[in-house]
Design an enzyme around this catalytic site. Structure first.
Site, PDB file in Angstrom:
ATOM      1  N   GLU A   1      45.449  28.401  53.385  1.00  0.00           N
ATOM      2  CA  GLU A   1      46.427  27.567  52.680  1.00  0.00           C
ATOM      3  C   GLU A   1      47.774  27.541  53.398  1.00  0.00           C
ATOM      4  O   GLU A   1      48.539  26.601  53.247  1.00  0.00           O
ATOM      5  CB  GLU A   1      46.625  28.072  51.240  1.00  0.00           C
ATOM      6  CG  GLU A   1      45.513  27.660  50.310  1.00  0.00           C
ATOM      7  CD  GLU A   1      45.845  27.903  48.840  1.00  0.00           C
ATOM      8  OE1 GLU A   1      46.816  28.617  48.538  1.00  0.00           O
ATOM      9  OE2 GLU A   1      45.106  27.386  47.995  1.00  0.00           O
TER      10      GLU A   1
ATOM     11  N   HIS B   1      23.383  40.256  61.609  1.00  0.00           N
ATOM     12  CA  HIS B   1      21.997  39.779  61.648  1.00  0.00           C
ATOM     13  C   HIS B   1      21.903  38.333  61.169  1.00  0.00           C
ATOM     14  O   HIS B   1      20.837  37.859  60.819  1.00  0.00           O
ATOM     15  CB  HIS B   1      21.108  40.693  60.797  1.00  0.00           C
ATOM     16  CG  HIS B   1      21.142  42.103  61.292  1.00  0.00           C
ATOM     17  ND1 HIS B   1      20.161  42.643  62.089  1.00  0.00           N
ATOM     18  CD2 HIS B   1      22.083  43.072  61.152  1.00  0.00           C
ATOM     19  CE1 HIS B   1      20.486  43.893  62.402  1.00  0.00           C
ATOM     20  NE2 HIS B   1      21.653  44.172  61.836  1.00  0.00           N
TER      21      HIS B   1
ATOM     22  N   LYS C   1      43.626  18.876  42.993  1.00  0.00           N
ATOM     23  CA  LYS C   1      43.962  19.088  41.583  1.00  0.00           C
ATOM     24  C   LYS C   1      44.272  17.732  40.921  1.00  0.00           C
ATOM     25  O   LYS C   1      43.870  17.467  39.792  1.00  0.00           O
ATOM     26  CB  LYS C   1      45.170  20.022  41.451  1.00  0.00           C
ATOM     27  CG  LYS C   1      44.869  21.492  41.744  1.00  0.00           C
ATOM     28  CD  LYS C   1      46.086  22.361  41.486  1.00  0.00           C
ATOM     29  CE  LYS C   1      45.814  23.843  41.716  1.00  0.00           C
ATOM     30  NZ  LYS C   1      46.954  24.715  41.480  1.00  0.00           N
TER      31      LYS C   1
HETATM   32  O1  PA5 Z   1      48.556  29.901  46.740  1.00  0.00           O
HETATM   33  C1  PA5 Z   1      48.620  29.063  45.861  1.00  0.00           C
HETATM   34  O2  PA5 Z   1      49.707  28.596  45.480  1.00  0.00           O
HETATM   35  C2  PA5 Z   1      47.381  28.568  45.135  1.00  0.00           C
HETATM   36  O3  PA5 Z   1      46.207  29.097  45.668  1.00  0.00           O
HETATM   37  C3  PA5 Z   1      47.463  28.943  43.658  1.00  0.00           C
HETATM   38  O4  PA5 Z   1      47.616  30.337  43.549  1.00  0.00           O
HETATM   39  C4  PA5 Z   1      46.229  28.511  42.860  1.00  0.00           C
HETATM   40  O5  PA5 Z   1      45.996  27.142  43.048  1.00  0.00           O
HETATM   41  C5  PA5 Z   1      46.448  28.802  41.371  1.00  0.00           C
HETATM   42  O6  PA5 Z   1      47.614  28.175  40.926  1.00  0.00           O
HETATM   43  P1  PA5 Z   1      48.332  28.613  39.585  1.00  0.00           P
HETATM   44  O7  PA5 Z   1      48.833  30.004  39.726  1.00  0.00           O
HETATM   45  O8  PA5 Z   1      49.446  27.634  39.439  1.00  0.00           O
HETATM   46  O9  PA5 Z   1      47.322  28.491  38.485  1.00  0.00           O
END
Ligand code: PA5
Length: 397
Positions: free
Chosen positions: A266, A287, A388
């Site tokens: 990310e 393996h 989303k």
């Molecule tokens: O790193 C990030 O921002 C995302 O992976 C969020 O943690 C994930 O989408 C969950 O979001 P939220 O905490 O708003 O539910």
């Protein structure tokens, strides 16, 4: 204690001159990072907050026999990875924590609801945005079960919300319903939120979080090494090594590699750039994917995370099995290196709360530098937001 070897199986892929150019820019990048807005995870954590987290964890242990943590992505992976790493494989005596909210599987949720029927449980719902679909759905389903079983007063005792300080539906609910709540600070994003109640509260149930926190801030000392690691990764990427494979030798570290994948995936994967993070658990995956890594397309480099000592002694023909496990890994590095795969190594002297805390800070720092070296914002995730949004659109049709 952590040791780093970014030379033995890397040097022949990178010239000193290339690395020197990056190191000349180090101070610039340290400055760039300190000027970024979302770096609250580098700041000290408040002592009163730690005390509140600990007393809430004690309240949970005293009054219930199970905690259901609801969250996804950066709102669950850190504590879940930790929990898995320190649990016993077969004889887990930890307070029961169920991590839900990572699936929309009706089979899973139906079975979870049934499982919880006879449990005395409470809920910690964790979402920075307060709008994430998986979290919202799981929370609603489990809250309905609580509603059917308990009075409003009793429900209030069983719900703890961890969310943004001011915004979102969960913050509003916490205020309106007078639920116990914790804040994820404005300047800390999901995958960098380890040092917040999002992870420290679930961890405080079974572990000494002071040790984890001490280890975490020890990671600050590793700023130069983190920059060097980020530089080497960037150079390798520019030479066509587009995939980083994180290798661990313990099954219980599987979810730590999932945390790493989220952190780097990310952070870096933007604007058509970034190193694709993947993982193998050894020796199992030698393996399967081992064949590709050794002999397939030459687009991979690896980071091995090694634990040198183990508390468990298993004798195999007069030698401790842990030594054999480590010898096998050294051989794997040599073999992969001979197959044109650069191998970097990070060594922990033991799997301790402090060492893993330090590793978490170190990897966060590396990921942040890495994002900056790619010229992208390390702290947003526009790609995740697109998915989303699409889901919201299709559900509202
Ligand atoms: O790193 C990030 O921002 C995302 O992976 C969020 O943690 C994930 O989408 C969950 O979001 P939220 O905490 O708003 O539910």
């Amino acid at each position: 204690m952590l040791k780093f070897d970014f030379k033995t199986y890397v040097d022949s892929f990178i010239s000193k001159e290339e690395l020197r150019k990056y190191s000349e820019e180090k101070e610039n990048y340290i400055k760039k990072l300190s000027n970024c807005e979302m770096t609250g995870w580098t700041n000290p954590i408040d002592k009163e907050l730690i005390a509140d987290i600990k007393s809430t964890a004690n309240y949970i242990k005293k009054n219930f026999n199970c905690l259901v943590v609801i969250g996804i992505g950066g709102s669950f992976l850190g504590s879940y990875a930790f929990e898995k790493m320190f649990q016993s494989y077969f004889n887990d005596k930890n307070f029961e924590i169920i991590y839900a909210g990572t699936t929309l599987s009706s089979k899973y949720l139906d079975e979870l609801v049934n499982y919880l029927k006879n449990k005395n449980y409470c809920i910690n719902v964790i979402s920075k945005s307060g709008t994430t679909l998986e979290t919202t759905i799981t929370y609603k389903i489990l809250k309905d079960v609580l509603k059917r079983k308990y009075s409003e007063e009793e429900q209030t005792k069983r719900i703890i919300i961890t969310t943004d300080k001011t915004n979102g539906a969960l913050r509003e609910e916490a205020t309106n319903m007078n639920y116990k709540s914790f804040e994820i600070p404005n300047d800390i994003g999901g995958r960098y939120s380890f040092i917040t109640p999002a992870h420290l509260l679930p961890l405080a149930i079974n572990y000494d979080i002071d040790r984890i926190i001490d280890g975490y801030y020890d990671g600050k000392k590793l700023i130069d090494i983190a920059y060097e690691y980020a530089s080497i990764r960037n150079i390798l990427y520019r030479k066509g090594k587009l995939i980083e494979n994180f290798c661990v030798y313990e099954e219980n570290m599987t979810y730590f590699t999932e945390w790493l994948k989220q952190l780097f995936g990310e952070t870096e994967g933007k604007n058509g750039l970034g190193i694709y993070p993947t993982s193998t658990v050894h020796t199992r995956d030698l393996h399967s994917l081992g064949q590709f890594i050794q002999d397939g397309t030459k687009i991979i480099f690896e980071t091995f995370i090694k634990v040198t000592n183990s508390d468990n002694f298993i004798d195999y023909n007069g030698t401790n099995l842990n030594i054999i496990n480590n010898l096998v890994e050294d051989s794997v590095m040599r073999a992969h290196f001979s197959g044109n795969v650069p191998c970097l190594e990070i060594e922990m002297d033991e799997l301790s709360l402090e060492n893993v805390g330090t590793l978490i800070y170190f990897f966060q720092l590396t990921a942040a530098f890495s994002g900056l070296l790619f010229g992208i914002n390390p702290f947003n995730q526009p790609g995740v937001e697109i998915y989303k949004k699409e889901v919201r659109l299709s559900l509202n049709k």
